[in-house]
Design a protein around this motif. Structure first.
Motif, PDB file in Angstrom:
ATOM      1  N   SER A  33      38.859  39.583  42.722  1.00 45.37           N
ATOM      2  CA  SER A  33      40.111  39.143  42.137  1.00 45.37           C
ATOM      3  C   SER A  33      40.123  37.629  42.101  1.00 45.37           C
ATOM      4  O   SER A  33      39.490  36.965  42.931  1.00 45.37           O
ATOM      5  CB  SER A  33      41.287  39.642  42.986  1.00 45.37           C
ATOM      6  OG  SER A  33      42.502  39.104  42.513  1.00 45.37           O
ATOM      7  N   ASN A  34      40.815  37.090  41.145  1.00 44.90           N
ATOM      8  CA  ASN A  34      40.989  35.643  41.055  1.00 44.90           C
ATOM      9  C   ASN A  34      42.169  35.181  41.895  1.00 44.90           C
ATOM     10  O   ASN A  34      42.481  33.996  41.916  1.00 44.90           O
ATOM     11  CB  ASN A  34      41.198  35.222  39.598  1.00 44.90           C
ATOM     12  CG  ASN A  34      39.969  35.467  38.764  1.00 44.90           C
ATOM     13  OD1 ASN A  34      38.858  35.173  39.197  1.00 44.90           O
ATOM     14  ND2 ASN A  34      40.158  36.023  37.581  1.00 44.90           N
ATOM     15  N   SER A 147      49.294  41.875  42.405  1.00 47.95           N
ATOM     16  CA  SER A 147      48.582  40.689  41.954  1.00 47.95           C
ATOM     17  C   SER A 147      48.926  40.430  40.488  1.00 47.95           C
ATOM     18  O   SER A 147      49.222  41.371  39.747  1.00 47.95           O
ATOM     19  CB  SER A 147      47.071  40.928  42.088  1.00 47.95           C
ATOM     20  OG  SER A 147      46.344  40.008  41.311  1.00 47.95           O
ATOM     21  N   GLU A 149      46.965  40.080  38.286  1.00 52.60           N
ATOM     22  CA  GLU A 149      45.952  40.833  37.537  1.00 52.60           C
ATOM     23  C   GLU A 149      46.267  42.323  37.501  1.00 52.60           C
ATOM     24  O   GLU A 149      45.503  43.102  36.955  1.00 52.60           O
ATOM     25  CB  GLU A 149      44.574  40.608  38.156  1.00 52.60           C
ATOM     26  CG  GLU A 149      44.117  39.171  38.058  1.00 52.60           C
ATOM     27  CD  GLU A 149      42.835  38.907  38.808  1.00 52.60           C
ATOM     28  OE1 GLU A 149      42.655  39.467  39.914  1.00 52.60           O
ATOM     29  OE2 GLU A 149      42.022  38.140  38.287  1.00 52.60           O
ATOM     30  N   TYR A 152      46.204  45.851  42.811  1.00 52.56           N
ATOM     31  CA  TYR A 152      44.976  45.474  43.483  1.00 52.56           C
ATOM     32  C   TYR A 152      45.116  45.826  44.945  1.00 52.56           C
ATOM     33  O   TYR A 152      46.064  45.419  45.599  1.00 52.56           O
ATOM     34  CB  TYR A 152      44.727  43.964  43.317  1.00 52.56           C
ATOM     35  CG  TYR A 152      43.432  43.485  43.922  1.00 52.56           C
ATOM     36  CD1 TYR A 152      42.227  43.674  43.266  1.00 52.56           C
ATOM     37  CD2 TYR A 152      43.417  42.868  45.163  1.00 52.56           C
ATOM     38  CE1 TYR A 152      41.043  43.246  43.812  1.00 52.56           C
ATOM     39  CE2 TYR A 152      42.232  42.436  45.730  1.00 52.56           C
ATOM     40  CZ  TYR A 152      41.051  42.624  45.049  1.00 52.56           C
ATOM     41  OH  TYR A 152      39.874  42.202  45.608  1.00 52.56           O
TER      42      TYR A 152
END
Length: 169
Positions: A33-34, A147, A149, A152
């Motif tokens: 993950s970023n 997240s 994104e 997560y």
């Protein structure tokens, strides 16, 4: 006709076989993950909600709520800007209500309800003493904050609360 049926049966079996996972470990797949979660222990988390009499600059606004002469602007996962709009031609940013993990609020009479990460809190603001009082806290009403994104998985202990996500890359 038999050849066509046999061909279709073989193709069907191959297609279905490619959709079935038989277990084992895929060493080439690593979930990354970023973002990294910002985690606070419950004991510290419950004392973070407060009224800051020094206003903050609006940087990452979310939902907006209007009640009487006041505008509440969400600062995503941080809290709410309190704007005095008694003079609509000159609104004044007067305070910041720090509510970690927040994204929304509602007001009924003089009680403000907001999500506080996983909790739902009810609080009042006393304008004369410039104080905030939490009148009710319902724990674990909401899931942990996802997240940016998307969903997560992150291993958490029972008393861990995700209040935001930080970009790491």
């Amino acid at each position: 006709m038999k050849n066509k049926l046999a061909f279709l049966a073989v193709v069907s079996v191959l297609l279905l076989h490619s959709c079935i996972h038989f277990g084992g470990v895929d060493d080439d797949f690593i979930m990354t993950s970023n973002y990294e979660p910002i985690i606070i222990k419950r004991t510290a988390f419950e004392s973070t909600t407060m009224l800051e009499n020094t206003p903050r600059a609006i940087e990452n606004s979310g939902k907006i709520y209007v009640k009487g002469n006041y505008i509440f602007i969400n600062e995503v996962n941080e809290g709410f800007h309190l704007i005095n709009n008694s003079d609509p031609s000159n609104p004044q940013n007067i305070a910041f209500i720090k509510v970690l993990g927040s994204s929304d609020l509602s007001i009924k009479e003089d009680i403000i309800y907001a999500n506080n990460a996983t909790d739902l809190i009810a609080f009042t603001i006393d304008e004369s003493s410039e104080t905030l009082t939490i009148t009710k806290r319902l724990e674990h009403v909401f899931p942990q904050i996802w997240s940016p994104e998307g969903e997560y998985y992150y291993a958490l202990e029972d008393d861990d609360i995700i209040v935001n996500w930080e970009l790491i890359n």
